[in-house]
Design a protein around this motif. Sequence first.
Motif, PDB file in Angstrom:
ATOM      1  N   ALA A 279      26.129  42.780  27.368  1.00 34.61           N
ATOM      2  CA  ALA A 279      25.162  43.837  27.648  1.00 34.61           C
ATOM      3  C   ALA A 279      24.484  43.620  28.993  1.00 34.61           C
ATOM      4  N   ALA A 280      24.179  42.338  29.328  1.00 30.86           N
ATOM      5  CA  ALA A 280      23.582  42.063  30.639  1.00 30.86           C
ATOM      6  C   ALA A 280      24.550  42.420  31.760  1.00 30.86           C
ATOM      7  N   TRP A 281      25.842  42.115  31.588  1.00 26.04           N
ATOM      8  CA  TRP A 281      26.828  42.511  32.587  1.00 26.04           C
ATOM      9  C   TRP A 281      26.909  44.049  32.721  1.00 26.04           C
ATOM     10  N   GLY A 282      26.791  44.759  31.615  1.00 31.39           N
ATOM     11  CA  GLY A 282      26.803  46.233  31.675  1.00 31.39           C
ATOM     12  C   GLY A 282      25.623  46.768  32.481  1.00 31.39           C
ATOM     13  N   GLN A 283      24.407  46.185  32.286  1.00 32.08           N
ATOM     14  CA  GLN A 283      23.249  46.611  33.061  1.00 32.08           C
ATOM     15  C   GLN A 283      23.408  46.268  34.542  1.00 32.08           C
ATOM     16  N   THR A 284      23.987  45.103  34.812  1.00 36.94           N
ATOM     17  CA  THR A 284      24.197  44.692  36.208  1.00 36.94           C
ATOM     18  C   THR A 284      25.187  45.621  36.902  1.00 36.94           C
ATOM     19  N   ALA A 285      26.289  45.953  36.215  1.00 42.84           N
ATOM     20  CA  ALA A 285      27.273  46.877  36.793  1.00 42.84           C
ATOM     21  C   ALA A 285      26.654  48.252  37.021  1.00 42.84           C
ATOM     22  N   LEU A 286      25.805  48.705  36.088  1.00 44.09           N
ATOM     23  CA  LEU A 286      25.146  50.003  36.254  1.00 44.09           C
ATOM     24  C   LEU A 286      24.194  49.995  37.438  1.00 44.09           C
ATOM     25  N   ASP A 309      28.155  47.325  27.038  1.00 50.28           N
ATOM     26  CA  ASP A 309      28.640  45.957  26.826  1.00 50.28           C
ATOM     27  C   ASP A 309      30.158  45.863  26.898  1.00 50.28           C
ATOM     28  N   HIS A 310      30.842  46.947  27.322  1.00 42.37           N
ATOM     29  CA  HIS A 310      32.290  46.912  27.545  1.00 42.37           C
ATOM     30  C   HIS A 310      32.616  47.459  28.935  1.00 42.37           C
ATOM     31  N   SER A 311      31.783  47.122  29.905  1.00 41.41           N
ATOM     32  CA  SER A 311      32.025  47.568  31.268  1.00 41.41           C
ATOM     33  C   SER A 311      33.212  46.816  31.860  1.00 41.41           C
ATOM     34  N   TYR A 312      33.836  47.456  32.860  1.00 42.32           N
ATOM     35  CA  TYR A 312      34.989  46.825  33.488  1.00 42.32           C
ATOM     36  C   TYR A 312      35.073  47.317  34.932  1.00 42.32           C
ATOM     37  N   ILE A 313      36.002  46.678  35.667  1.00 46.84           N
ATOM     38  CA  ILE A 313      36.249  47.028  37.060  1.00 46.84           C
ATOM     39  C   ILE A 313      37.717  47.405  37.185  1.00 46.84           C
ATOM     40  N   LYS A 314      37.939  48.557  37.804  1.00 46.48           N
ATOM     41  CA  LYS A 314      39.307  49.054  37.952  1.00 46.48           C
ATOM     42  C   LYS A 314      39.797  48.737  39.350  1.00 46.48           C
ATOM     43  N   SER A 315      40.985  48.085  39.421  1.00 43.51           N
ATOM     44  CA  SER A 315      41.572  47.752  40.715  1.00 43.51           C
ATOM     45  C   SER A 315      42.227  48.983  41.307  1.00 43.51           C
ATOM     46  N   LEU A 316      41.940  49.259  42.562  1.00 43.01           N
ATOM     47  CA  LEU A 316      42.501  50.426  43.230  1.00 43.01           C
ATOM     48  C   LEU A 316      43.895  50.170  43.779  1.00 43.01           C
ATOM     49  N   SER A 318      46.295  47.989  42.070  1.00 43.29           N
ATOM     50  CA  SER A 318      47.285  47.772  41.013  1.00 43.29           C
ATOM     51  C   SER A 318      46.951  48.480  39.707  1.00 43.29           C
ATOM     52  N   ASP A 319      45.873  49.243  39.693  1.00 37.80           N
ATOM     53  CA  ASP A 319      45.411  49.929  38.481  1.00 37.80           C
ATOM     54  C   ASP A 319      45.144  48.959  37.330  1.00 37.80           C
ATOM     55  N   GLU A 320      44.797  47.727  37.657  1.00 39.50           N
ATOM     56  CA  GLU A 320      44.502  46.734  36.634  1.00 39.50           C
ATOM     57  C   GLU A 320      43.037  46.851  36.223  1.00 39.50           C
ATOM     58  N   MET A 321      42.767  46.687  34.943  1.00 46.27           N
ATOM     59  CA  MET A 321      41.410  46.744  34.422  1.00 46.27           C
ATOM     60  C   MET A 321      40.903  45.309  34.251  1.00 46.27           C
ATOM     61  N   LEU A 322      39.882  44.968  35.034  1.00 46.56           N
ATOM     62  CA  LEU A 322      39.293  43.632  34.994  1.00 46.56           C
ATOM     63  C   LEU A 322      38.013  43.698  34.182  1.00 46.56           C
ATOM     64  N   ARG A 323      37.983  42.915  33.090  1.00 46.42           N
ATOM     65  CA  ARG A 323      36.882  43.042  32.149  1.00 46.42           C
ATOM     66  C   ARG A 323      35.641  42.299  32.611  1.00 46.42           C
ATOM     67  N   LEU A 324      34.473  42.906  32.273  1.00 50.06           N
ATOM     68  CA  LEU A 324      33.181  42.236  32.457  1.00 50.06           C
ATOM     69  C   LEU A 324      32.569  41.920  31.099  1.00 50.06           C
ATOM     70  N   PHE A 325      33.386  41.710  30.126  1.00 54.73           N
ATOM     71  CA  PHE A 325      32.916  41.357  28.777  1.00 54.73           C
ATOM     72  C   PHE A 325      33.903  40.375  28.177  1.00 54.73           C
ATOM     73  N   SER A 326      33.386  39.582  27.254  1.00 51.59           N
ATOM     74  CA  SER A 326      34.215  38.545  26.614  1.00 51.59           C
ATOM     75  C   SER A 326      33.617  38.217  25.264  1.00 51.59           C
ATOM     76  N   ASP A 327      34.465  37.689  24.410  1.00 53.28           N
ATOM     77  CA  ASP A 327      33.978  37.236  23.095  1.00 53.28           C
ATOM     78  C   ASP A 327      33.962  35.714  22.986  1.00 53.28           C
ATOM     79  N   GLY A 328      34.163  35.033  24.152  1.00 53.39           N
ATOM     80  CA  GLY A 328      34.146  33.572  24.166  1.00 53.39           C
ATOM     81  C   GLY A 328      35.479  32.931  23.912  1.00 53.39           C
ATOM     82  N   SER A 329      36.521  33.736  23.678  1.00 55.94           N
ATOM     83  CA  SER A 329      37.847  33.176  23.378  1.00 55.94           C
ATOM     84  C   SER A 329      38.685  32.996  24.632  1.00 55.94           C
ATOM     85  N   HIS A 330      38.175  33.321  25.807  1.00 57.64           N
ATOM     86  CA  HIS A 330      38.956  33.139  27.030  1.00 57.64           C
ATOM     87  C   HIS A 330      39.097  31.645  27.331  1.00 57.64           C
ATOM     88  N   ASN A 331      40.175  31.315  27.959  1.00 54.08           N
ATOM     89  CA  ASN A 331      40.489  29.912  28.254  1.00 54.08           C
ATOM     90  C   ASN A 331      39.880  29.550  29.604  1.00 54.08           C
TER      91      ASN A 331
END
Length: 423
Positions: A279-286, A309-316, A318-331
Amino acid sequence: MSSTCFLCHRCNKPLKISPDLSAMQRRSLEAQHRASPSPKMPVSGKLEDRTSRRRHPDPGRTSQEGACCPFTLLGEPSTQRTLDSIQNTILETFKIVSGQKDVDHPLCVDCMDGLLEELDAQLTLAEADNQKYKSFTERESLVSDEEREVLNAELQAELQSLEQEEARLTQELQDVDQEHARIEAEKAAEAETRELEQQEEQDLKDYAALKMEELELTGELSSVENQLVYVQGQLQSLSKTDILNITFTILDEGPLGIINNFRLGRIPDIQVGWNEINAAWGQTALLLFSLSKLSGLQFQRYELVPCGDHSYIKSLTSDEMLRLFSDGSHNIFYDNKYDRGMKAFLDCLQQFVKMLQKEEGLFLPYRIHVKGGMLEDTTGSGKCYSIRTHLNTEDEWAKALKFMLTNLKLILAWASSKYYSKK
């Protein structure tokens, strides 16, 4: 046998011929019928109408001729014709055409009885008139000259009295006509008055309805004016309001950076939930998205998509969606999309900072290194802290996020002073 027939002059019904009629009379009737202009001409023909108007008998006419020609014949005449009958026919026809002789018409028994009754009534009336005339003549012959003069004087006086009475009645009739005309005029005036009263009553009703509508519209106008004054006050108040400072609140005191009461980052002593970090990342992106729209900056290589709380960044590229949210399972030992999303956000922030440094000459306390995804503390130890979780500790990651929020806080203050302080 002859087909000759006779019709009643009044009711047009066929007549029965008496058997006592002589053969000579029959021949004469048939000769008269043959001498007519058309054998089949009806009783009411033009010639018959013309000749029937003359009712004066011919003085040279014998009783035998009257008996021989008493009616008009219809139907087919007999084929037996003699010289004598032809001559009689021509003579009778000439007399009829020249108007010297009238054509008689037969009547039935009922019509004859009715005609006799009418003649008897006319005769009775004529005899009564004759008796009156005789009595008047006898009485007139018995009156002397003196009595006649006295009677004439009385009659003259009575005549004058009657003339005066006639003049008086004529004047009364004129007065009555005038009174009638006056009454008719009064009736017309009363009718016009009633119509005017009805029209006045209708006009009063219309006026009352219009007055009520005017009051309603006046009330609505006053209400709209009050609403307009209120809205203008609200608009003026909002135009003076620093919407950025009201919408976004950044706190950089303590070990963690906070935006709108959401903590961004975590340390071993303070384990912040991933939902709050997202949610903090969503406010920062906004916030960065709003600042770019306000200043008119178009980011290169990336596009911010603030979605809570599901904000993301779209690459212009490669059209890749880079997430600004996580559930802690990322390596944290591999370069993951979450780290690349935070690094892409740092790239967008660096583009905004370069625009500020170029146009406004604004310098921030923490320098951004986009390639390494790090923030350098230029006012303190000069140490760099990575914004990624890859091969990084929670303390350094939280400090890098705090430095980023501090830069955003200063940018927020600059935007508020530039876009809202002059209103």
